[in-house]
Design an enzyme around this catalytic site. Structure first.
Site, short mmCIF file in Angstrom:
data_model
loop_
_atom_site.label_atom_id
_atom_site.label_comp_id
_atom_site.label_asym_id
_atom_site.label_seq_id
_atom_site.Cartn_x
_atom_site.Cartn_y
_atom_site.Cartn_z
N ARG A 32 0.82 -1.22 0.00
CA ARG A 32 0.00 0.00 0.00
C ARG A 32 0.85 1.26 0.00
O ARG A 32 0.49 2.27 0.60
CB ARG A 32 -0.97 0.02 1.19
CG ARG A 32 -2.03 -1.06 1.15
CD ARG A 32 -3.02 -0.86 2.29
NE ARG A 32 -3.88 -2.04 2.44
CZ ARG A 32 -4.43 -2.42 3.58
NH1 ARG A 32 -4.21 -1.72 4.69
NH2 ARG A 32 -5.20 -3.47 3.65
N ARG A 36 -3.93 6.51 0.39
CA ARG A 36 -4.55 7.68 1.01
C ARG A 36 -3.62 8.49 1.91
O ARG A 36 -3.93 9.62 2.25
CB ARG A 36 -5.77 7.24 1.82
CG ARG A 36 -6.94 6.81 0.95
CD ARG A 36 -8.07 6.28 1.79
NE ARG A 36 -7.76 4.97 2.35
CZ ARG A 36 -8.53 4.33 3.22
NH1 ARG A 36 -9.65 4.90 3.64
NH2 ARG A 36 -8.19 3.15 3.67
N ARG A 45 -7.70 11.32 -6.31
CA ARG A 45 -8.94 10.61 -5.98
C ARG A 45 -10.14 11.55 -6.05
O ARG A 45 -11.20 11.19 -6.57
CB ARG A 45 -8.80 9.99 -4.58
CG ARG A 45 -10.08 9.45 -3.97
CD ARG A 45 -10.57 8.20 -4.68
NE ARG A 45 -11.68 7.61 -3.97
CZ ARG A 45 -12.94 8.07 -4.02
NH1 ARG A 45 -13.23 9.13 -4.75
NH2 ARG A 45 -13.90 7.47 -3.35
N ASP A 82 -6.82 -3.32 -7.61
CA ASP A 82 -7.50 -3.89 -6.47
C ASP A 82 -7.59 -5.40 -6.67
O ASP A 82 -7.69 -5.88 -7.81
CB ASP A 82 -8.91 -3.31 -6.32
CG ASP A 82 -9.55 -3.68 -5.00
OD1 ASP A 82 -9.25 -3.01 -3.99
OD2 ASP A 82 -10.31 -4.67 -4.95
N TYR A 159 -14.52 -12.94 -0.26
CA TYR A 159 -15.33 -11.76 -0.62
C TYR A 159 -16.51 -12.15 -1.50
O TYR A 159 -17.62 -11.61 -1.36
CB TYR A 159 -14.47 -10.73 -1.35
CG TYR A 159 -13.51 -9.99 -0.45
CD1 TYR A 159 -13.96 -8.94 0.35
CD2 TYR A 159 -12.15 -10.32 -0.41
CE1 TYR A 159 -13.08 -8.24 1.18
CE2 TYR A 159 -11.28 -9.62 0.41
CZ TYR A 159 -11.74 -8.59 1.20
OH TYR A 159 -10.88 -7.90 2.02
#
Length: 357
Positions: A32, A36, A45, A82, A159
């Site tokens: 990562r 963010r 974003r 992703d 998921y």
């Protein structure tokens, strides 16, 4: 001449370390590392409007991939994407809700749902991913290698069956206990899809690939081999392992998988990622040099004072010791509100450390 044959520098030290070849300094990249915590990411974003738009627009995904490499002296870029791109391309209806994470409109519930799943062509429904890889390689211009990635079959299945993130995995474990044939069929479809997807990334220019087994550590030991390790081994066996005469190393990472390092090495991977609960020295003793190791600073150390962060970073490097085959990383990903200055300090500390011969 292979890219690995040149003298080690930022352009190849990651690949050399993954292949257990000598390097000038320990290579470092961070899970990562694009995200963010970077103000430039947050600005892009806001411009893009949604996370999925960023992932599915090659120019935007390329820019996000490059942001941390421009800011820090990282030894690799990792593709911005992703892990849920594959189930999305299978038609499950992926969305991301602010503060709630991913959701699928049409989760998998039974054998009929599994039988209806297509194996996506990575050059059609997922074409934006190899297109991004090609863009990133062009923009990097040999500065450092590009890592491609995918989620593991077990992680994607969790998921797809749960329909969203889960803290207890009750739906997929219900399938595991009471309908194991359906779960095995789902994992088989995912093995084919992930293998094709990673090979498409390699053919587009990814110089190493990583399989993220985020939820393998949720399994009981006797289920881990069948439902997590074995499907990953099948993927590794089907991957292209070189491109243009240069090896393409494969990294496997199971969060919470410290008890199964020996079994994970049997997947045929070149390197194992380990989380912060594992001693690198113990892992080396267990594995006997069969694979390189990647890791494993506790991500929360990035919140520590500069002096403490420097000490914790050096402790990881000392724990591995001398010799070849170490890539420094976090034990999991950079958290969203980390100070970028702490990330830079960590990276600089790794490069300044004098590892014993």
């Amino acid at each position: 001449m292979s890219a690995l044959d040149a003298a080690p520098d930022r352009s190849n030290r990651l690949l050399r370390a993954l292949m257990r070849m000598p390097v000038d300094v320990t290579p470092v990249w961070l899970m990562r590392q694009a995200g963010r915590y970077l103000p430039e990411y947050r600005a892009l974003r806001a411009q893009a409007g949604s996370f999925l738009t960023m992932c599915q627009t090659p120019e935007l995904a390329c820019e996000v991939t490059l942001q941390p490499v421009r800011r820090f002296a990282l030894d690799a870029a990792i593709l911005f994407s992703d892990i849920l791109t594959i189930p999305d391309a299978m038609g499950l209806g992926l969305s991301f809700l602010e503060g709630e994470g991913p959701r699928f409109e049409r989760p998998i519930r039974n054998a009929h749902d599994v039988a209806s799943l297509p194996v996506p062509d990575p050059l059609k429904g997922l074409r934006y991913v190899p297109d991004t890889v090609r863009l990133v390689r062009r923009e990097l211009a040999g500065l450092c290698p590009l890592i491609g990635f995918a989620g593991s079959p077990w992680t994607l299945a969790t998921y797809m069956v749960e329909g969203q993130g889960s803290s207890d995995f009750r739906r997929i474990k219900g399938m595991l206990f009471d309908d194991p044939m359906t779960l095995s069929a789902l994992l088989s479809v995912l093995v084919r899809a992930i293998t094709d997807y990673l090979n498409a990334q390699i053919e587009a220019g990814a110089q190493a690939v990583m399989i993220f087994d985020t939820w393998g550590g949720s399994l009981a030991a006797h289920h881990f081999l069948r439902y997590s390790r074995d499907p990953m081994a099948a993927i590794v066996a089907g991957l292209k392992r070189s491109q243009d005469g240069t090896p393409v190393p494969v990294i496997v990472f199971t969060k919470g998988g410290g008890s199964w390092l020996g079994a994970l090495a049997e997947t045929g991977c070149d390197a194992l990622g380990v989380d912060w609960t594992v001693s690198l020295a113990s892992a080396r003793a267990t594995l006997g040099g069969r694979v390189a190791l990647q890791g494993n600073l506790d991500p929360l150390a990035l919140y520590a004072s500069p002096d403490r962060l420097r000490a914790e970073t050096e402790a990881v490097l000392r724990d591995f010791g001398g010799g070849t085959g170490h890539v420094f990383n976090l034990g999991h990903g950079v958290l969203p509100d980390v100070d970028p200055a702490r990330v830079g300090l960590c990276i600089d500390t790794v490069h300044a450390f004098q590892r014993p011969a």
